[in-house]
Design a protein around this motif. Sequence first.
Motif, PDB file in Angstrom:
ATOM      1  N   LEU A  61      35.782 -21.439 -39.749  1.00 16.01           N
ATOM      2  CA  LEU A  61      36.293 -21.983 -40.746  1.00 16.01           C
ATOM      3  C   LEU A  61      35.388 -22.952 -41.684  1.00 16.01           C
ATOM      4  O   LEU A  61      35.461 -22.752 -42.930  1.00 16.01           O
ATOM      5  N   LEU A  62      34.811 -23.793 -41.108  1.00 13.86           N
ATOM      6  CA  LEU A  62      34.137 -24.993 -41.904  1.00 13.86           C
ATOM      7  C   LEU A  62      32.903 -24.226 -42.503  1.00 13.86           C
ATOM      8  O   LEU A  62      32.532 -24.546 -43.457  1.00 13.86           O
ATOM      9  N   VAL A  63      32.358 -23.266 -41.670  1.00 12.31           N
ATOM     10  CA  VAL A  63      31.196 -22.404 -42.345  1.00 12.31           C
ATOM     11  C   VAL A  63      31.580 -21.492 -43.439  1.00 12.31           C
ATOM     12  O   VAL A  63      31.101 -21.364 -44.184  1.00 12.31           O
ATOM     13  N   CYS A  64      32.639 -20.942 -43.063  1.00  8.00           N
ATOM     14  CA  CYS A  64      33.193 -19.976 -43.945  1.00  8.00           C
ATOM     15  C   CYS A  64      33.628 -20.546 -45.476  1.00  8.00           C
ATOM     16  O   CYS A  64      33.551 -20.046 -46.500  1.00  8.00           O
ATOM     17  N   THR A  65      34.167 -21.897 -45.485  1.00  6.99           N
ATOM     18  CA  THR A  65      34.616 -22.434 -46.579  1.00  6.99           C
ATOM     19  C   THR A  65      33.283 -22.754 -47.438  1.00  6.99           C
ATOM     20  O   THR A  65      33.396 -22.702 -48.802  1.00  6.99           O
ATOM     21  N   GLU A  66      32.233 -23.168 -46.855  1.00 10.93           N
ATOM     22  CA  GLU A  66      30.932 -23.354 -47.675  1.00 10.93           C
ATOM     23  C   GLU A  66      30.552 -22.036 -48.302  1.00 10.93           C
ATOM     24  O   GLU A  66      29.996 -22.087 -49.402  1.00 10.93           O
ATOM     25  N   MET A  67      30.582 -20.950 -47.483  1.00 13.73           N
ATOM     26  CA  MET A  67      30.406 -19.620 -48.003  1.00 13.73           C
ATOM     27  C   MET A  67      31.238 -19.320 -49.090  1.00 13.73           C
ATOM     28  O   MET A  67      30.719 -18.563 -50.302  1.00 13.73           O
ATOM     29  N   ALA A  68      32.422 -19.467 -49.135  1.00 11.26           N
ATOM     30  CA  ALA A  68      33.418 -19.287 -50.009  1.00 11.26           C
ATOM     31  C   ALA A  68      33.195 -19.952 -51.382  1.00 11.26           C
ATOM     32  O   ALA A  68      33.443 -19.531 -52.377  1.00 11.26           O
ATOM     33  N   GLU A  69      32.713 -21.188 -51.291  1.00 12.50           N
ATOM     34  CA  GLU A  69      32.181 -22.113 -52.534  1.00 12.50           C
ATOM     35  C   GLU A  69      30.959 -21.397 -53.279  1.00 12.50           C
ATOM     36  O   GLU A  69      30.989 -21.262 -54.449  1.00 12.50           O
ATOM     37  N   ALA A  70      30.087 -20.948 -52.313  1.00 12.90           N
ATOM     38  CA  ALA A  70      28.968 -20.129 -52.940  1.00 12.90           C
ATOM     39  C   ALA A  70      29.426 -18.840 -53.579  1.00 12.90           C
ATOM     40  O   ALA A  70      28.878 -18.460 -54.645  1.00 12.90           O
ATOM     41  N   ASP A  71      30.363 -18.187 -53.034  1.00  6.13           N
ATOM     42  CA  ASP A  71      30.815 -17.038 -53.335  1.00  6.13           C
ATOM     43  C   ASP A  71      32.551 -16.841 -53.476  1.00  6.13           C
ATOM     44  O   ASP A  71      32.672 -16.371 -52.156  1.00  6.13           O
ATOM     45  N   PRO A  72      33.122 -17.017 -54.234  1.00  3.53           N
ATOM     46  CA  PRO A  72      34.488 -17.205 -54.125  1.00  3.53           C
ATOM     47  C   PRO A  72      35.293 -15.719 -53.554  1.00  3.53           C
ATOM     48  O   PRO A  72      36.453 -15.850 -53.048  1.00  3.53           O
ATOM     49  N   ARG A  73      34.491 -14.835 -53.703  1.00  2.20           N
ATOM     50  CA  ARG A  73      35.041 -13.426 -53.483  1.00  2.20           C
ATOM     51  C   ARG A  73      35.271 -13.514 -52.018  1.00  2.20           C
ATOM     52  O   ARG A  73      36.041 -12.462 -51.309  1.00  2.20           O
ATOM     53  N   SER A  74      34.504 -14.227 -51.145  1.00  2.00           N
ATOM     54  CA  SER A  74      34.709 -14.153 -49.789  1.00  2.00           C
ATOM     55  C   SER A  74      35.894 -15.152 -49.324  1.00  2.00           C
ATOM     56  O   SER A  74      36.196 -15.395 -48.081  1.00  2.00           O
ATOM     57  N   PHE A  75      36.726 -15.580 -50.225  1.00  6.19           N
ATOM     58  CA  PHE A  75      37.896 -16.787 -49.859  1.00  6.19           C
ATOM     59  C   PHE A  75      38.788 -16.010 -48.979  1.00  6.19           C
ATOM     60  O   PHE A  75      39.368 -16.650 -48.133  1.00  6.19           O
ATOM     61  N   ASN A  76      38.946 -14.617 -49.224  1.00  5.36           N
ATOM     62  CA  ASN A  76      39.914 -13.885 -48.297  1.00  5.36           C
ATOM     63  C   ASN A  76      39.700 -14.168 -46.764  1.00  5.36           C
ATOM     64  O   ASN A  76      40.445 -13.915 -45.992  1.00  5.36           O
ATOM     65  N   SER A  77      38.311 -14.155 -46.482  1.00  6.32           N
ATOM     66  CA  SER A  77      37.973 -14.352 -45.003  1.00  6.32           C
ATOM     67  C   SER A  77      38.290 -15.543 -44.632  1.00  6.32           C
ATOM     68  O   SER A  77      38.761 -15.855 -43.424  1.00  6.32           O
ATOM     69  N   VAL A  78      38.496 -16.664 -45.572  1.00  9.96           N
ATOM     70  CA  VAL A  78      39.048 -18.173 -45.113  1.00  9.96           C
ATOM     71  C   VAL A  78      40.508 -17.792 -44.753  1.00  9.96           C
ATOM     72  O   VAL A  78      41.227 -18.472 -43.690  1.00  9.96           O
ATOM     73  N   ALA A  79      41.362 -17.100 -45.755  1.00  6.80           N
ATOM     74  CA  ALA A  79      42.702 -17.079 -45.274  1.00  6.80           C
ATOM     75  C   ALA A  79      42.986 -16.258 -44.050  1.00  6.80           C
ATOM     76  O   ALA A  79      43.927 -16.745 -43.309  1.00  6.80           O
ATOM     77  N   GLY A  80      42.130 -15.088 -44.212  1.00  4.95           N
ATOM     78  CA  GLY A  80      42.254 -14.389 -42.657  1.00  4.95           C
ATOM     79  C   GLY A  80      42.064 -15.495 -41.352  1.00  4.95           C
ATOM     80  O   GLY A  80      42.784 -15.306 -40.483  1.00  4.95           O
ATOM     81  N   LEU A  81      41.157 -16.322 -41.448  1.00  9.32           N
ATOM     82  CA  LEU A  81      40.963 -17.215 -40.415  1.00  9.32           C
ATOM     83  C   LEU A  81      42.017 -18.068 -40.050  1.00  9.32           C
ATOM     84  O   LEU A  81      42.142 -18.504 -38.846  1.00  9.32           O
ATOM     85  N   VAL A  82      42.503 -18.647 -40.852  1.00 11.22           N
ATOM     86  CA  VAL A  82      43.637 -19.409 -40.983  1.00 11.22           C
ATOM     87  C   VAL A  82      44.948 -18.809 -40.308  1.00 11.22           C
ATOM     88  O   VAL A  82      45.407 -19.435 -39.570  1.00 11.22           O
ATOM     89  N   GLU A  83      45.281 -17.552 -40.482  1.00 14.20           N
ATOM     90  CA  GLU A  83      46.271 -16.915 -40.040  1.00 14.20           C
ATOM     91  C   GLU A  83      45.857 -16.631 -38.485  1.00 14.20           C
ATOM     92  O   GLU A  83      46.709 -16.940 -37.652  1.00 14.20           O
TER      93      GLU A  83
END
Length: 421
Positions: A61-83
């Motif tokens: 998740l820590l890695v994915c949040t950095e990726m989502a900041e660079a490309d907000p379209r990948s934010f869905n991956s963050v939500a999926g990992l939290v679930e």
Amino acid sequence: FLNRGDANLILGFHENLAENWGLENEAQFFFVLRWQELFDSNTYDSWQVRSCNLLTILDELLVCTEMAEADPRSFNSVAGLVEEASEIARLDHVISESFHSVRFHLEALKQLVASIKPAKTCDLSSMRRHITITKAHFAGYRQALFDRITDILSDPPEAYKNDLYSVTMALAVELRRLGYSTAWLRTSWRRLVEKPTKPFAKRLAGFLSSLAAENTRPFECYFPLRISKKKVPEQVGKHWQLIEPTNIRATGKNIQEFAKLFERSAIAKVYCGALDPFAAMEDARREVERGLAAIRLFQFDGEAALQLSAKVLICDVSSKSKANWLLDIHSPRIENLRSPKNSQRRLEQLFRLFDALKEDDVSRLGAVLQYHRLAMAARTDEVLLVNLWVAVECLARIPGTSVIRNVCDVISPSVVTHHVH
């Protein structure tokens, strides 16, 4: 505690097995069998050791949040990992009993994710702080897990199987997270049952403590190669060197004996650090194959590959041990695949199906079969799995839709896991 009918189902079982292994109750026998099942290569994937636990998900998740900041379209991956993190925490008995605050923080993290509406840019620093705090509340998990499993095995409750099943899986995942290889853990149970001198629970507690305290050890790994290039550039072989057949005499006796198995073959010597020899072999193999792939990029003639069906010499060069292991190079072949019965009849049915389908459908199935053939001929796990995945994608390709979503929605999991061959 097991009748003869049950015992006959267990490979290698004999009447005095419990006594020979020093097992005192049924729960301990259940644990040993469950441990073997988790790491047995013939066990179906659903029952083998998982690849992640809550800590690995939080790190991801820590890695994915950095990726989502660079490309907000990948934010869905963050939500999926939290679930996924919430589901893992729910299933983990140690977290449920001893880490109530972790589940509270995960619930707060889900609410935080739901409140974020990613636009062209988004700041997820507050989420990273929350994840870091959650990890801090997870301190002591490993010891709590060790204590829980030894308590069950020392004095098992009347209904123990569900709890023991869960914590055994959690233990296996945690040891994998530490860096131990599946192959090493597969054989580790023998250290618990051979020549028992103490109660089983004490043996297990000492064994787990030794694994948790183990540091990375230095290894030298020797791979036989088929290679035409006589000199490997230093930039390619930063962590490994090429030993020509003419230079074998300048090496140690054990390496000379190993080289005799592969006359006229060059030997790649790789230095790496790992927790066990199998993990060292896999790390070293990736290093060698990366260099060979780079050589192949600019050298099309000749050879640049590992010897097939070969052995690998692994040497522990630490001051504590000078042990050597002669290991088989792992084959990517999926071992639980079996040829179907009446294969000739099924082949005839397939060709009759080709005759009845439209040309576009025949082309698609032809592509599926080609990718499957490439997967079965693969020399590495990566190539095998990529080609199998592309074959499944070909089956589920529908114009104007998400291929991954189609694979998840259209293809039954049982088809993917049981009918790959």
